[in-house]
Motif scaffolding. Structure first.
Motif, PDB file in Angstrom:
ATOM      1  N   GLY A 365      55.336  69.217  30.717  1.00 28.73           N
ATOM      2  CA  GLY A 365      55.166  70.368  29.829  1.00 28.73           C
ATOM      3  C   GLY A 365      56.430  70.806  29.105  1.00 28.73           C
ATOM      4  O   GLY A 365      56.365  71.615  28.185  1.00 28.73           O
ATOM      5  N   THR A 366      57.592  70.318  29.520  1.00 28.42           N
ATOM      6  CA  THR A 366      58.819  70.739  28.832  1.00 28.42           C
ATOM      7  C   THR A 366      58.969  69.983  27.511  1.00 28.42           C
ATOM      8  O   THR A 366      58.588  68.815  27.400  1.00 28.42           O
ATOM      9  CB  THR A 366      60.066  70.479  29.698  1.00 28.42           C
ATOM     10  N   VAL A 367      59.533  70.699  26.538  1.00 31.75           N
ATOM     11  CA  VAL A 367      59.692  70.086  25.212  1.00 31.75           C
ATOM     12  C   VAL A 367      61.146  69.656  25.026  1.00 31.75           C
ATOM     13  O   VAL A 367      62.067  70.457  25.216  1.00 31.75           O
ATOM     14  CB  VAL A 367      59.280  71.077  24.103  1.00 31.75           C
ATOM     15  N   GLN A 368      61.311  68.403  24.677  1.00 28.30           N
ATOM     16  CA  GLN A 368      62.668  67.871  24.515  1.00 28.30           C
ATOM     17  C   GLN A 368      62.899  67.494  23.057  1.00 28.30           C
ATOM     18  O   GLN A 368      62.074  66.792  22.463  1.00 28.30           O
ATOM     19  CB  GLN A 368      62.781  66.616  25.388  1.00 28.30           C
ATOM     20  N   PRO A 369      64.023  67.966  22.465  1.00 28.12           N
ATOM     21  CA  PRO A 369      64.304  67.546  21.095  1.00 28.12           C
ATOM     22  C   PRO A 369      64.984  66.172  21.084  1.00 28.12           C
ATOM     23  O   PRO A 369      65.910  65.936  21.844  1.00 28.12           O
ATOM     24  CB  PRO A 369      65.277  68.617  20.587  1.00 28.12           C
ATOM     25  N   VAL A 370      64.508  65.284  20.241  1.00 30.48           N
ATOM     26  CA  VAL A 370      65.097  63.942  20.144  1.00 30.48           C
ATOM     27  C   VAL A 370      65.790  63.831  18.796  1.00 30.48           C
ATOM     28  O   VAL A 370      65.171  64.058  17.757  1.00 30.48           O
ATOM     29  CB  VAL A 370      63.998  62.856  20.259  1.00 30.48           C
ATOM     30  N   ARG A 371      67.099  63.526  18.829  1.00 31.86           N
ATOM     31  CA  ARG A 371      67.853  63.485  17.569  1.00 31.86           C
ATOM     32  C   ARG A 371      67.906  62.105  16.955  1.00 31.86           C
ATOM     33  O   ARG A 371      68.057  61.959  15.758  1.00 31.86           O
ATOM     34  CB  ARG A 371      69.274  64.007  17.791  1.00 31.86           C
ATOM     35  N   ALA A 372      67.818  61.086  17.781  1.00 28.56           N
ATOM     36  CA  ALA A 372      67.885  59.723  17.252  1.00 28.56           C
ATOM     37  C   ALA A 372      67.096  58.841  18.181  1.00 28.56           C
ATOM     38  O   ALA A 372      66.936  59.150  19.361  1.00 28.56           O
ATOM     39  CB  ALA A 372      69.339  59.247  17.198  1.00 28.56           C
ATOM     40  N   GLY A 373      66.622  57.759  17.648  1.00 29.28           N
ATOM     41  CA  GLY A 373      65.901  56.830  18.510  1.00 29.28           C
ATOM     42  C   GLY A 373      64.788  56.140  17.763  1.00 29.28           C
ATOM     43  O   GLY A 373      64.566  56.363  16.575  1.00 29.28           O
ATOM     44  N   GLU A 374      64.125  55.321  18.513  1.00 28.41           N
ATOM     45  CA  GLU A 374      63.105  54.449  17.963  1.00 28.41           C
ATOM     46  C   GLU A 374      61.778  54.894  18.573  1.00 28.41           C
ATOM     47  O   GLU A 374      61.629  54.902  19.789  1.00 28.41           O
ATOM     48  CB  GLU A 374      63.504  53.039  18.431  1.00 28.41           C
ATOM     49  N   VAL A 375      60.843  55.294  17.722  1.00 26.63           N
ATOM     50  CA  VAL A 375      59.590  55.824  18.258  1.00 26.63           C
ATOM     51  C   VAL A 375      58.470  54.803  18.121  1.00 26.63           C
ATOM     52  O   VAL A 375      58.276  54.236  17.048  1.00 26.63           O
ATOM     53  CB  VAL A 375      59.157  57.086  17.480  1.00 26.63           C
ATOM     54  N   THR A 376      57.769  54.571  19.204  1.00 29.58           N
ATOM     55  CA  THR A 376      56.531  53.795  19.082  1.00 29.58           C
ATOM     56  C   THR A 376      55.406  54.622  19.672  1.00 29.58           C
ATOM     57  O   THR A 376      55.623  55.444  20.565  1.00 29.58           O
ATOM     58  CB  THR A 376      56.604  52.440  19.832  1.00 29.58           C
ATOM     59  N   LEU A 377      54.222  54.404  19.133  1.00 25.56           N
ATOM     60  CA  LEU A 377      53.062  55.066  19.703  1.00 25.56           C
ATOM     61  C   LEU A 377      52.816  54.389  21.039  1.00 25.56           C
ATOM     62  O   LEU A 377      52.909  53.167  21.137  1.00 25.56           O
ATOM     63  CB  LEU A 377      51.856  54.903  18.780  1.00 25.56           C
ATOM     64  N   SER A 378      52.561  55.154  22.084  1.00 27.21           N
ATOM     65  CA  SER A 378      52.464  54.510  23.393  1.00 27.21           C
ATOM     66  C   SER A 378      51.255  53.588  23.417  1.00 27.21           C
ATOM     67  O   SER A 378      50.245  53.834  22.755  1.00 27.21           O
ATOM     68  CB  SER A 378      52.416  55.535  24.518  1.00 27.21           C
ATOM     69  N   GLY A 379      51.400  52.493  24.131  1.00 32.07           N
ATOM     70  CA  GLY A 379      50.349  51.491  24.170  1.00 32.07           C
ATOM     71  C   GLY A 379      50.540  50.429  23.111  1.00 32.07           C
ATOM     72  O   GLY A 379      49.814  49.455  23.060  1.00 32.07           O
ATOM     73  N   ARG A 380      51.570  50.649  22.216  1.00 33.85           N
ATOM     74  CA  ARG A 380      51.811  49.624  21.211  1.00 33.85           C
ATOM     75  C   ARG A 380      53.130  48.920  21.456  1.00 33.85           C
ATOM     76  O   ARG A 380      54.026  49.507  22.003  1.00 33.85           O
ATOM     77  CB  ARG A 380      51.839  50.249  19.833  1.00 33.85           C
TER      78      ARG A 380
END
Ligand code: BT5
Length: 380
Positions: A365-380
């Motif tokens: 439930g905690t919200v984390q800010p991400v400043r950089a990185g590579e995002v993939t939709l999970s399961g892909r």
């Protein structure tokens, strides 16, 4: 075919400003003014006489003829009759300054970007075109290190070593796509540099949306992809030089699939396995599009949003980006920008934070800010 309403007085004014600031070569400047007249006359099929052009520019008929020959060499097809003057015979597709700048300078806007000193006062000048180049970002980074002027543009028809992030490749089809980079020297803090990338994505997305109409979903996949109905049409690569409290320069490179068929090139294979095939604007629109007008619109839109970032209107850019955020509500995995083996966080994308960070709500439930990185939709 030709539908350019140009403000000729505005073209001439911006040409003069470019000459005065020494960011426009005199020969190019004269051809920009000639092309503006040819564009203006094209819809009616009228010819522009050599005499009128000579009078306008204060040069001889022979000099006009030389400029016309230079335009032909640059890829503009003109028909001319003895004594009858010149006429554009087809819509030019060359992304050379003579063809693009009249459309940029003559675009109908309020001119408020012309305040001296603004970051984006002249996005597109100096305009450097290369028929072929390794990477427009690499070329402009070199210029940046040698006191390159803010707004400088490098554009090519054939990018042979195009780069994505993390050493990945960007592949474009020669003469079909747009590949260009712009140099910025913004008045923002190093920690705010990502604002410029998001602003660039927004500018591209808005131009693409205008072009394709409201029936298409044009989204931003944080931080640097523009998607049409979920398929990647544009990638953005930003590189910067900074110290602790100052950004020296930022180079923002944009690759946009225009008239190519990127899906057929298999670009989503390998590292991107499982993602939808990329798409081009022509595939989405069902027709080929002239690149010069598109590039002019992009430069104008980029200037507008970068100006907003520079003048304290970041929040409205951020909100507009958030509206196009395609990740919101989806399950994502964020991997490190250094090594995609390292998972930084996982959860549900929950919008954009105050600096444009990706907010990810974890399973606890905690919200984390991400400043950089590579995002993939999970399961892909
Ligand atoms: C990007 O990287 O999307 C940034 C691309 C920036 C390209 C511009 S072109 C002008 C300037 N000069 C350069 O050298 N670069 C910039 P990334 O998020 O890492 O995505 C790269 C991935 O996109 C590749 O691994 C491919 O899977 C995919 N890709 C490559 N070419 C593509 C294309 N034309 N259309 C869609 N996807 C592509």
């Amino acid at each position: 075919m030709f539908s350019h309403a140009l403000g000729l007085a505005q073209v001439d004014r911006r040409v003069e400003a470019g000459l005065a600031a020494r960011v426009l070569e005199p020969g190019v400047a004269q051809r920009v003014r000639i092309m503006a007249r040819l564009y203006e006359a094209a819809p009616s099929g009228a010819r522009v006489s050599g005499e009128a052009l000579a009078g306008l520019l204060g040069i001889s008929r022979a000099a006009v003829h030389k400029h016309v020959e230079a335009l032909r060499l640059a890829g503009v097809t003109l028909d001319s009759t003895r004594g009858g003057g010149y006429r554009l015979s087809t819509q030019p597709d060359a992304v050379v300054p003579e063809v693009v700048l009249p459309l940029l300078f003559g675009a109908d806007h309020d001119g408020s970007d012309e305040s001296p000193g603004a970051t984006s006062s002249s996005v597109g000048l100096p305009y450097r075109y290369s028929a072929a180049i390794d990477s427009t970002n690499e070329s402009l980074k070199e210029i940046a290190q040698h006191e390159g002027v803010a707004g400088a543009l490098v554009v090519t028809d054939d990018q042979t070593g195009g780069r994505g992030r993390l050493g990945r490749r960007w592949i474009s089809q020669p003469g079909k796509d747009l590949t260009f980079s712009v140099l910025l020297r913004p008045r923002v803090l190093p920690a705010e540099a990502s604002r410029l990338v998001l602003a660039a994505g927004l500018a591209v997305a808005e131009v693409v949306q205008r072009l394709l109409g409201p029936g298409r979903t044009v989204g931003i996949k944080w931080p640097n992809d523009v998607l049409v109905d979920g398929r990647k049409v544009c990638g953005i690569l930003s590189e910067a030089s900074m110290d602790m409290d100052r950004l020296h320069w930022v180079v923002i490179g944009i690759g946009l699939n225009v008239n190519s068929r990127p899906g057929e090139a298999g670009l989503w294979d390998g590292g991107d396995a499982g993602r939808p095939a990329p798409v081009s604007l022509a595939e989405s629109a069902g027709e080929e599009l002239p690149r010069p007008a598109l590039l002019a619109q992009l430069l104008d839109a980029l200037a507008g949003h970068w100006r907003q970032v520079d003048t304290g209107a970041w929040e409205s850019v951020r909100l507009a980006c958030a509206e196009r955020d395609v990740l919101r509500g989806t399950s994502v995995v964020v991997r490190s920008g250094f090594s995609t083996d390292i998972v930084v966080t996982e959860g549900t994308a929950a919008g954009l934070g105050p600096e444009g960070e990706l907010l990810v709500r974890g399973h606890d439930g905690t919200v984390q800010p991400v400043r950089a990185g590579e995002v993939t939709l999970s399961g892909r």
